[in-house]
Write an enzyme that holds these catalytic residues in place. Structure first.
Site, PDB file in Angstrom:
ATOM      1  N   VAL A   1      -8.009   5.142   0.578  1.00 24.09           N
ATOM      2  CA  VAL A   1      -6.917   4.737  -0.310  1.00 24.09           C
ATOM      3  C   VAL A   1      -7.081   3.239  -0.546  1.00 24.09           C
ATOM      4  O   VAL A   1      -7.177   2.471   0.427  1.00 24.09           O
ATOM      5  CB  VAL A   1      -5.531   4.977   0.344  1.00 24.09           C
ATOM      6  CG1 VAL A   1      -4.418   4.818  -0.684  1.00 24.09           C
ATOM      7  CG2 VAL A   1      -5.453   6.338   1.023  1.00 24.09           C
TER       8      VAL A   1
ATOM      9  N   GLY B   1       0.766  -1.237   0.000  1.00 18.93           N
ATOM     10  CA  GLY B   1       0.000   0.000   0.000  1.00 18.93           C
ATOM     11  C   GLY B   1       0.803   1.296   0.000  1.00 18.93           C
ATOM     12  O   GLY B   1       1.702   1.497  -0.828  1.00 18.93           O
TER      13      GLY B   1
ATOM     14  N   TYR C   1      -9.940   2.797  16.190  1.00 18.14           N
ATOM     15  CA  TYR C   1      -9.047   3.191  15.078  1.00 18.14           C
ATOM     16  C   TYR C   1      -8.951   4.717  15.034  1.00 18.14           C
ATOM     17  O   TYR C   1      -7.847   5.269  14.923  1.00 18.14           O
ATOM     18  CB  TYR C   1      -9.561   2.631  13.745  1.00 18.14           C
ATOM     19  CG  TYR C   1      -8.695   3.074  12.574  1.00 18.14           C
ATOM     20  CD1 TYR C   1      -7.381   2.616  12.453  1.00 18.14           C
ATOM     21  CD2 TYR C   1      -9.171   3.979  11.622  1.00 18.14           C
ATOM     22  CE1 TYR C   1      -6.566   3.047  11.397  1.00 18.14           C
ATOM     23  CE2 TYR C   1      -8.374   4.406  10.566  1.00 18.14           C
ATOM     24  CZ  TYR C   1      -7.072   3.939  10.459  1.00 18.14           C
ATOM     25  OH  TYR C   1      -6.261   4.364   9.423  1.00 18.14           O
TER      26      TYR C   1
HETATM   27  P1  NDP Z   1      -1.795  -1.820   3.973  1.00 21.85           P
HETATM   28  O1  NDP Z   1      -2.471  -2.873   4.765  1.00 21.85           O
HETATM   29  O2  NDP Z   1      -1.738  -1.980   2.503  1.00 21.85           O
HETATM   30  O3  NDP Z   1      -0.320  -1.595   4.509  1.00 21.85           O
HETATM   31  C1  NDP Z   1      -0.037  -1.534   5.893  1.00 21.85           C
HETATM   32  C2  NDP Z   1       1.452  -1.676   6.098  1.00 21.85           C
HETATM   33  O4  NDP Z   1       1.721  -1.576   7.491  1.00 21.85           O
HETATM   34  C3  NDP Z   1       1.968  -3.017   5.614  1.00 21.85           C
HETATM   35  O5  NDP Z   1       3.186  -2.839   4.961  1.00 21.85           O
HETATM   36  C4  NDP Z   1       2.159  -3.804   6.899  1.00 21.85           C
HETATM   37  O6  NDP Z   1       3.255  -4.712   6.750  1.00 21.85           O
HETATM   38  C5  NDP Z   1       2.547  -2.672   7.852  1.00 21.85           C
HETATM   39  N1  NDP Z   1       2.353  -3.070   9.247  1.00 21.85           N
HETATM   40  C6  NDP Z   1       1.197  -3.394   9.869  1.00 21.85           C
HETATM   41  N2  NDP Z   1       1.456  -3.767  11.135  1.00 21.85           N
HETATM   42  C7  NDP Z   1       2.809  -3.674  11.306  1.00 21.85           C
HETATM   43  C8  NDP Z   1       3.689  -3.934  12.379  1.00 21.85           C
HETATM   44  N3  NDP Z   1       3.239  -4.382  13.566  1.00 21.85           N
HETATM   45  N4  NDP Z   1       5.009  -3.734  12.203  1.00 21.85           N
HETATM   46  C9  NDP Z   1       5.472  -3.298  11.024  1.00 21.85           C
HETATM   47  N5  NDP Z   1       4.699  -3.036   9.958  1.00 21.85           N
HETATM   48  C10 NDP Z   1       3.379  -3.228  10.104  1.00 21.85           C
HETATM   49  O7  NDP Z   1      -2.524  -0.449   4.357  1.00 21.85           O
HETATM   50  P2  NDP Z   1      -2.230   1.072   3.965  1.00 21.85           P
HETATM   51  O8  NDP Z   1      -1.080   1.170   3.058  1.00 21.85           O
HETATM   52  O9  NDP Z   1      -3.500   1.662   3.556  1.00 21.85           O
HETATM   53  O10 NDP Z   1      -1.857   1.657   5.393  1.00 21.85           O
HETATM   54  C11 NDP Z   1      -0.704   2.402   5.646  1.00 21.85           C
HETATM   55  C12 NDP Z   1      -1.018   3.515   6.628  1.00 21.85           C
HETATM   56  O11 NDP Z   1      -1.963   4.402   6.038  1.00 21.85           O
HETATM   57  C13 NDP Z   1      -1.638   3.064   7.937  1.00 21.85           C
HETATM   58  O12 NDP Z   1      -1.067   3.804   8.997  1.00 21.85           O
HETATM   59  C14 NDP Z   1      -3.114   3.408   7.768  1.00 21.85           C
HETATM   60  O13 NDP Z   1      -3.739   3.618   8.998  1.00 21.85           O
HETATM   61  C15 NDP Z   1      -3.001   4.682   6.958  1.00 21.85           C
HETATM   62  N6  NDP Z   1      -4.178   5.097   6.216  1.00 21.85           N
HETATM   63  C16 NDP Z   1      -4.758   4.279   5.291  1.00 21.85           C
HETATM   64  C17 NDP Z   1      -5.864   4.709   4.581  1.00 21.85           C
HETATM   65  C18 NDP Z   1      -6.589   3.841   3.603  1.00 21.85           C
HETATM   66  O14 NDP Z   1      -7.751   4.141   3.263  1.00 21.85           O
HETATM   67  N7  NDP Z   1      -5.976   2.792   3.085  1.00 21.85           N
HETATM   68  C19 NDP Z   1      -6.388   6.061   4.769  1.00 21.85           C
HETATM   69  C20 NDP Z   1      -5.720   6.835   5.775  1.00 21.85           C
HETATM   70  C21 NDP Z   1      -4.631   6.363   6.434  1.00 21.85           C
HETATM   71  P3  NDP Z   1       3.326  -6.192   7.366  1.00 21.85           P
HETATM   72  O15 NDP Z   1       1.929  -6.716   7.453  1.00 21.85           O
HETATM   73  O16 NDP Z   1       4.185  -6.922   6.365  1.00 21.85           O
HETATM   74  O17 NDP Z   1       3.993  -6.012   8.681  1.00 21.85           O
HETATM   75  C1  8X3 Z   2      -8.388   5.036   6.760  1.00 25.49           C
HETATM   76  C2  8X3 Z   2      -9.514   5.828   6.219  1.00 25.49           C
HETATM   77  O1  8X3 Z   2     -11.961   6.468   6.553  1.00 25.49           O
HETATM   78  O2  8X3 Z   2     -11.376   4.111   6.748  1.00 25.49           O
HETATM   79  O3  8X3 Z   2      -7.697   5.696   7.765  1.00 25.49           O
HETATM   80  O4  8X3 Z   2     -10.789   5.640   8.466  1.00 25.49           O
HETATM   81  S1  8X3 Z   2     -10.958   5.480   7.043  1.00 25.49           S
END
Ligand code: NDP
Ligand code: 8X3
Length: 258
Positions: A190, A17, A157
């Site tokens: 996203v 992501g 969350y």
């Molecule tokens: P993904 O699930 O695609 O990616 C999450 C990443 O975080 C993975 O690489 C995962 O790697 C890593 N991760 C999770 N837990 C751990 C851990 N304990 N230690 C190390 N790495 C960890 O989700 P996103 O890319 O969407 O999320 C990335 C960030 O963006 C997060 O903080 C999320 O809250 C934030 N976000 C996402 C949104 C969305 O709509 N997608 C919107 C707003 C914010 P692995 O599992 O290999 O450890």
């Molecule tokens: C991820 C976006 O709207 O699902 O942080 O909380 S939302």
């Protein structure tokens, strides 16, 4: 001319992501990278792809940000040259569940708080002192629209992302007498593995989240991160809120009829 030549960036959660996209955009701009996540195979594979494509140096390693001892040991064991981290992208994070608070799973709460809040703090506690000592550095925390609005079932969350917002502001205040800049990039929807993780692997339910709307991509968010870290030294972008055009608020989206 790449924007980030002679720069070292650490991206947490780079196996998927937004983190993966940040790694790609920073490598494209010439940064050498430290990339980590729990799924080491994925970050190793990404490192090879990006090195082949952009010719940058990349050190990929396993890291569970929830484990304070592991974070401290792994990062302090880095070779000296890799400790000169110019950019820290605190991205590792996740949501678990969308249940009413009084029906939520304690294990989901623990995982979100341990990862999104404590994990971010553990990494920052090791890396920011190095930046302070070098009088150089950018920290970009990945927050969320969920750090500004609470929505049904978002409870814990949202609390973690409100926490990220508070931590970002605290960092900005505590680093005000240094050249270190701190930003938060706060996206709406996203399309990543985020919803699959939130719904514990239920891909059908996860897919519905993005139905009828063009969500942001990880690359859209990564470009915002790049913007923050490429301003002139006297400019600190405090916060970027970035939303899909058809999403106005956490729970207000226009979805094209089928
Ligand atoms: P993904 O699930 O695609 O990616 C999450 C990443 O975080 C993975 O690489 C995962 O790697 C890593 N991760 C999770 N837990 C751990 C851990 N304990 N230690 C190390 N790495 C960890 O989700 P996103 O890319 O969407 O999320 C990335 C960030 O963006 C997060 O903080 C999320 O809250 C934030 N976000 C996402 C949104 C969305 O709509 N997608 C919107 C707003 C914010 P692995 O599992 O290999 O450890
Ligand atoms: C991820 C976006 O709207 O699902 O942080 O909380 S939302």
């Amino acid at each position: 001319m790449p924007l980030l030549k002679d720069t070292i960036a650490l991206v947490t959660g780079a196996s998927s992501g937004i983190g993966r996209a940040c790694a790609e955009v920073l490598a494209r701009e010439g940064a050498d990278l430290l990339i980590c996540a729990r799924r080491e195979d994925r970050v190793k594979k990404l490192a090879k792809e990006l090195t082949d494509r952009y010719g940058v140096e990349i050190h990929a390693f396993a890291l569970d940000v929830r484990n304070q001892k592991e974070v401290e040991k792994t990062l302090t064991a880095l070779p000296e040259k890799w400790k000169a981290i110019d950019i820290l992208v605190n991205n590792a994070g996740l949501s678990r569940g969308l249940d009413k608070l009084h029906e939520g799973l304690l294990s989901d709460w623990e995982e979100m708080i341990d990862t999104n809040v404590k994990g971010l703090l553990y990494v920052s506690r090791v890396v920011i002192p190095w930046m302070v000592a070098r009088k150089k550095g950018d920290v970009v925390n990945i927050g969320s629209i969920a750090g500004h609005e609470v929505y049904p079932g978002g409870n814990v969350y949202c609390a973690t992302k409100f926490g990220v917002d508070a931590i970002t502001k605290g960092m900005q205040i505590d680093l005000v007498d240094t050249p270190i800049r701190v930003s938060t990039v706060d996206p709406g929807m996203v399309e990543t593995e985020f919803s699959i993780v939130r719904f514990h692997g239920d891909t059908g339910r996860a897919g519905k989240v993005y139905e009828g709307i063009t969500p942001l991509s990880g690359a859209d968010v990564a470009e915002a991160v790049l913007f923050c870290v490429t301003r002139p030294p006297h400019v600190n972008i405090h916060q970027v809120r970035i939303m899909p055009t058809n999403q106005a608020a956490a729970m207000v989206a226009y979805r094209a009829p089928k």
